[in-house]
Design a protein around this motif. Structure first.
Motif, PDB file in Angstrom:
ATOM      1  N   UNK A  67      25.672  14.359  16.901  1.00  0.00           N
ATOM      2  CA  UNK A  67      27.108  14.579  17.319  1.00  0.00           C
ATOM      3  C   UNK A  67      28.062  15.166  16.165  1.00  0.00           C
ATOM      4  N   UNK A  68      28.910  15.975  16.522  1.00  0.00           N
ATOM      5  CA  UNK A  68      29.675  16.532  15.606  1.00  0.00           C
ATOM      6  C   UNK A  68      31.097  15.933  15.567  1.00  0.00           C
ATOM      7  N   UNK A  69      31.802  15.606  14.231  1.00  0.00           N
ATOM      8  CA  UNK A  69      32.816  15.015  14.195  1.00  0.00           C
ATOM      9  C   UNK A  69      33.521  15.177  12.636  1.00  0.00           C
ATOM     10  N   UNK A  70      34.621  15.650  12.745  1.00  0.00           N
ATOM     11  CA  UNK A  70      35.382  16.024  11.455  1.00  0.00           C
ATOM     12  C   UNK A  70      34.582  17.196  10.535  1.00  0.00           C
ATOM     13  N   UNK A  71      34.002  18.056  11.564  1.00  0.00           N
ATOM     14  CA  UNK A  71      33.371  19.155  10.578  1.00  0.00           C
ATOM     15  C   UNK A  71      31.934  19.350  10.255  1.00  0.00           C
ATOM     16  N   UNK A  72      31.482  17.895  10.577  1.00  0.00           N
ATOM     17  CA  UNK A  72      30.188  17.454  10.218  1.00  0.00           C
ATOM     18  C   UNK A  72      29.110  17.057  11.220  1.00  0.00           C
ATOM     19  N   UNK A  73      27.887  16.960  11.087  1.00  0.00           N
ATOM     20  CA  UNK A  73      27.021  16.411  12.016  1.00  0.00           C
ATOM     21  C   UNK A  73      26.387  15.189  11.625  1.00  0.00           C
ATOM     22  N   UNK A 169      23.393  -4.335  29.719  1.00  0.00           N
ATOM     23  CA  UNK A 169      23.910  -3.227  29.538  1.00  0.00           C
ATOM     24  C   UNK A 169      24.979  -3.597  28.413  1.00  0.00           C
ATOM     25  N   UNK A 170      25.039  -2.437  27.484  1.00  0.00           N
ATOM     26  CA  UNK A 170      26.050  -2.515  26.516  1.00  0.00           C
ATOM     27  C   UNK A 170      26.474  -0.961  25.895  1.00  0.00           C
ATOM     28  N   UNK A 171      27.511  -1.036  25.251  1.00  0.00           N
ATOM     29  CA  UNK A 171      28.157   0.208  24.820  1.00  0.00           C
ATOM     30  C   UNK A 171      28.609   0.173  23.352  1.00  0.00           C
ATOM     31  N   UNK A 172      27.726   1.048  22.478  1.00  0.00           N
ATOM     32  CA  UNK A 172      28.386   1.105  21.188  1.00  0.00           C
ATOM     33  C   UNK A 172      29.371   2.553  20.864  1.00  0.00           C
ATOM     34  N   UNK A 173      29.912   2.640  19.918  1.00  0.00           N
ATOM     35  CA  UNK A 173      30.869   3.751  19.553  1.00  0.00           C
ATOM     36  C   UNK A 173      30.942   3.849  18.153  1.00  0.00           C
ATOM     37  N   UNK A 174      31.463   5.037  17.872  1.00  0.00           N
ATOM     38  CA  UNK A 174      31.892   5.503  16.632  1.00  0.00           C
ATOM     39  C   UNK A 174      32.972   6.341  16.611  1.00  0.00           C
ATOM     40  N   UNK A 175      33.875   6.369  15.368  1.00  0.00           N
ATOM     41  CA  UNK A 175      34.943   7.203  15.022  1.00  0.00           C
ATOM     42  C   UNK A 175      34.678   7.709  13.628  1.00  0.00           C
ATOM     43  N   UNK A 176      34.637   8.918  13.201  1.00  0.00           N
ATOM     44  CA  UNK A 176      34.452   9.327  12.100  1.00  0.00           C
ATOM     45  C   UNK A 176      35.377  10.256  11.521  1.00  0.00           C
ATOM     46  N   UNK A 177      35.992   9.854  10.070  1.00  0.00           N
ATOM     47  CA  UNK A 177      37.062  10.763   9.851  1.00  0.00           C
ATOM     48  C   UNK A 177      36.842  11.028   8.153  1.00  0.00           C
ATOM     49  N   UNK A 178      36.451  12.404   8.261  1.00  0.00           N
ATOM     50  CA  UNK A 178      36.371  12.948   6.568  1.00  0.00           C
ATOM     51  C   UNK A 178      37.704  13.080   6.090  1.00  0.00           C
ATOM     52  N   UNK A 179      37.455  12.480   4.732  1.00  0.00           N
ATOM     53  CA  UNK A 179      38.683  12.764   3.806  1.00  0.00           C
ATOM     54  C   UNK A 179      38.624  14.083   3.085  1.00  0.00           C
ATOM     55  N   UNK A 180      39.322  14.998   3.358  1.00  0.00           N
ATOM     56  CA  UNK A 180      39.167  16.263   2.895  1.00  0.00           C
ATOM     57  C   UNK A 180      40.478  16.552   1.924  1.00  0.00           C
ATOM     58  N   UNK A 181      39.895  16.843   0.568  1.00  0.00           N
ATOM     59  CA  UNK A 181      41.010  17.271  -0.589  1.00  0.00           C
ATOM     60  C   UNK A 181      41.445  18.645  -0.390  1.00  0.00           C
ATOM     61  N   UNK A 182      42.584  18.883  -0.025  1.00  0.00           N
ATOM     62  CA  UNK A 182      42.982  20.242   0.228  1.00  0.00           C
ATOM     63  C   UNK A 182      43.068  21.206  -0.980  1.00  0.00           C
ATOM     64  N   UNK A 183      42.727  20.821  -2.127  1.00  0.00           N
ATOM     65  CA  UNK A 183      42.749  21.583  -3.102  1.00  0.00           C
ATOM     66  C   UNK A 183      44.250  22.031  -3.965  1.00  0.00           C
TER      67      UNK A 183
END
Length: 329
Positions: A67-73, A169-183
Motif C-alpha cells: 500500500x502507498x502512504x506518505x509518498x512511499x510503498x 475475526x480480527x482487524x489490524x491497521x497502520x498509519x504512516x507519516x514520513x518526516x520530510x525535511x523541506x530543505x
C-alpha cells in the motif's frame, strides 16, 4: 476526541485496559480512540486458518499487499505466533516494511513516525500502539523494517472478552507519516551595531498637511527604508494625533531590527524619543508603528512647545542593531 492513555503491564496476561498508573513496556504507548486507521487496514476473517496456513507452508509471518502512504510503498508483516527471533514469543508481532526501494535514489533514507492499530470489537474502539513520544524510525538500505515484537500478548489477544479476536475475526491497521525535511531554513546572524547612522527628515509646511506623507526612501544598515507620517492621526483611530510608521522598502528581504525615533524639540532641547525592541520586517508585512498615540508618549503632544519651528517638524530615525535574516536551502 478524547484519548485514554495507558500502558500494558509486563507479564500480565488478563489486563488489556489497565490503569494509567500501571507500569510496563515503557518504550511503547497505547491509547484508545474511535477513528479507524488512516492508511491501511488488514482484516482477517479466520485467524485460526491463517495460523494453520502459515504452519503448513513452514512460514512464520504473513505479508500484506503493498500500500502507498506518505509518498512511499509499504506492507505489513504479521507474526500470528510471535517473532521469536526478536523476543516476541507468546505475543502478536507486527512490523512495517518499506518496499519498492530499488526505485529510491542511492543512499536513500526515510524517517517515519508510524502507529499500529488493533480493533476492539467489543468496545467499538481502536487500540493504538506507537513508540512513546512518537519517536521517528529511520529506514535505509540496511534497515527496511520496524515494528513491535510484543504488540499484544497472545493469551489476551485470544480472549474474546478483550474484543481483539471475536468469532475468529480480527482487524489490524497502520498509519504512516514520513518526516520530510523541506530543505529551507533561516540564519539569524550576530547583530550588527550601527553606530551613528541616523536619518533626519525635515517636514516642511506641517500645519498645511492633511493626509499621509511618505518620506523618500533612505538606506540604513544596507537596507532601504521609508518613513510615513500621518499629521492628523491614522484614519481609523479615534484620536487626531500625530502618527509615524516605518516601512522596509525592499519587501523581498527579512530583517529584524531595534531602532529609535526622535521628534526634535527645536526650541528647548527636550526631545521626545521612542525606543523600540526587536521588530521583524518581512515581505509585505514590513510596516511598524513608531509613534501613534502621543498623549501617552511624552511632550510632543503639543507641537507648539518647541517641536514646531517655522512650521517645520524634525524627525530622526536611528537603527541601533540590525539582524539581516539569511534564508538558505
Amino acid at each position: 476526541m478524547e484519548e485514554v492513555k495507558f500502558e500494558l503491564n509486563r507479564g500480565q496476561d488478563k489486563c488489556y485496559h489497565p490503569n494509567p498508573e500501571d507500569s510496563g513496556l515503557l518504550d511503547i504507548a497505547r491509547t484508545l480512540r474511535d477513528i479507524p486507521p488512516a492508511h491501511y487496514i488488514l482484516k482477517v476473517d479466520s485467524f485460526s486458518f491463517l495460523v494453520q496456513l502459515l504452519e503448513k507452508a513452514g512460514r512464520k509471518r504473513y505479508e500484506s499487499d503493498v500500500f502507498e502512504a506518505s509518498g512511499h510503498k509499504w506492507k505489513l508483516c504479521l507474526y500470528p505466533n510471535g517473532d521469536q527471533e526478536r523476543g516476541g514469543k507468546g505475543h502478536i508481532s507486527l512490523y512495517l516494511t518499506i518496499t519498492n526501494t530499488e526505485a529510491l535514489p542511492l543512499g536513500w533514507e526515510v524517517n517515519v513516525s508510524f502507529k499500529f492499530l488493533v480493533f476492539d470489537q467489543t468496545r467499538d474502539k481502536y487500540l493504538t500502539i506507537r513508540d512513546i513520544n512518537e519517536k521517528p524510525r529511520r529506514y535505509h538500505a540496511m534497515k527496511t523494517e520496524w515494528g513491535f515484537s510484543k504488540l499484544l500478548p497472545l493469551p489476551g489477544f485470544n480472549d474474546p472478552t478483550n474484543g481483539y479476536l471475536v468469532g475468529d475475526k480480527c482487524v489490524f491497521g497502520a498509519e504512516v507519516f514520513v518526516i520530510k525535511y523541506s530543505g529551507a531554513g533561516e540564519l539569524l546572524p550576530q547583530p550588527k551595531y550601527l553606530a551613528g547612522q541616523v536619518h533626519t527628515w525635515n517636514i516642511s509646511n506641517f500645519s498645511r498637511l492633511t493626509s499621509s506623507v511618505p518620506a523618500s526612501s533612505f538606506t540604513l544598515g544596507d537596507c532601504k527604508w521609508r518613513l510615513e507620517l500621518y499629521p492628523k492621526g491614522y484614519p481609523v483611530d479615534e484620536h487626531n494625533d500625530l502618527a509615524i510608521g516605518i516601512r522596509l522598502a525592499d519587501t523581498t528581504s527579512t530583517v529584524r531590527a531595534t531602532y529609535k525615533l526622535t521628534i526634535k524639540n527645536q526650541a528647548h532641547g527636550e526631545d521626545a524619543t521612542v525606543t523600540a525592541l526587536v521588530s521583524c520586517f518581512s515581505g509585505t508585512s514590513s510596516f511598524w508603528w513608531l509613534w501613534r498615540n502621543p498623549q501617552n508618549l511624552g511632550p510632543a503632544t503639543d507641537l507648539s512647545k518647541g517641536f514646531l519651528v517655522r512650521d517645520t517638524l524634525v524627525v530622526k530615525f536611528e537603527i541601533t542593531h540590525i539582524f539581516a535574516v539569511k534564508r538558505f536551502a
